[in-house]
Design a protein around this motif. Structure first.
Motif, short mmCIF file in Angstrom:
data_model
loop_
_atom_site.label_atom_id
_atom_site.label_comp_id
_atom_site.label_asym_id
_atom_site.label_seq_id
_atom_site.Cartn_x
_atom_site.Cartn_y
_atom_site.Cartn_z
N GLY A 166 11.34 -26.71 131.82
CA GLY A 166 12.16 -27.86 132.20
C GLY A 166 13.60 -27.80 131.75
O GLY A 166 14.40 -28.64 132.13
N ARG A 167 13.95 -26.81 130.93
CA ARG A 167 15.33 -26.70 130.48
C ARG A 167 16.18 -26.04 131.56
O ARG A 167 15.72 -25.18 132.28
CB ARG A 167 15.42 -25.87 129.21
N GLU A 168 17.41 -26.46 131.66
CA GLU A 168 18.34 -25.85 132.59
C GLU A 168 19.44 -25.16 131.79
O GLU A 168 19.83 -25.64 130.73
CB GLU A 168 18.95 -26.90 133.51
N PRO A 169 19.97 -24.06 132.30
CA PRO A 169 21.05 -23.39 131.57
C PRO A 169 22.31 -24.25 131.56
O PRO A 169 22.59 -24.97 132.51
CB PRO A 169 21.29 -22.10 132.37
N LEU A 170 23.05 -24.21 130.46
CA LEU A 170 24.27 -24.99 130.31
C LEU A 170 25.46 -24.05 130.16
O LEU A 170 25.32 -22.94 129.66
CB LEU A 170 24.21 -25.86 129.05
N GLY A 171 26.61 -24.54 130.53
CA GLY A 171 27.83 -23.81 130.26
C GLY A 171 28.15 -23.91 128.78
O GLY A 171 27.68 -24.81 128.07
N LEU A 172 28.95 -22.98 128.29
CA LEU A 172 29.28 -22.95 126.87
C LEU A 172 29.99 -24.23 126.44
O LEU A 172 29.68 -24.81 125.39
CB LEU A 172 30.15 -21.74 126.55
N GLY A 173 30.94 -24.69 127.22
CA GLY A 173 31.68 -25.91 126.86
C GLY A 173 30.78 -27.12 126.76
O GLY A 173 30.89 -27.94 125.84
N THR A 174 29.83 -27.25 127.70
CA THR A 174 28.89 -28.37 127.68
C THR A 174 28.00 -28.30 126.46
O THR A 174 27.76 -29.31 125.79
CB THR A 174 28.03 -28.35 128.96
N ALA A 175 27.51 -27.10 126.14
CA ALA A 175 26.64 -26.94 124.98
C ALA A 175 27.36 -27.29 123.69
O ALA A 175 26.81 -27.98 122.82
CB ALA A 175 26.11 -25.50 124.92
#
Length: 70
Positions: A45-54
């Protein structure tokens, strides 16, 4: 007068010959591979995030506040 090829010139000539042979054998690429445009969703259920968002989420979770310098 014969000149022997060596180094870069020999590699270039070998590459040209290999490309010509591949064309004769029909081993050429017809089209470029398509780029992936969608995002992958993981099975858990996890989606990849951009570095800035993380980083923004991590800072918010820890109560850190960032403000740009004036």
């Amino acid at each position: 007068m014969t000149t022997e090829l060596s180094g870069v010139n020999l590699a270039r000539q070998a590459l040209v010959a290999a490309r010509e042979q591949a064309k004769k054998n029909g081993a050429t690429r017809k089209r470029k591979p398509k780029r992936r445009t969608g995002q992958a969703v993981r099975r858990d259920g996890r989606e990849p995030l951009g570095l800035g968002t993380a980083v923004t989420w991590m800072m918010a979770e820890r109560g850190m506040v960032w403000s740009p310098r004036p």
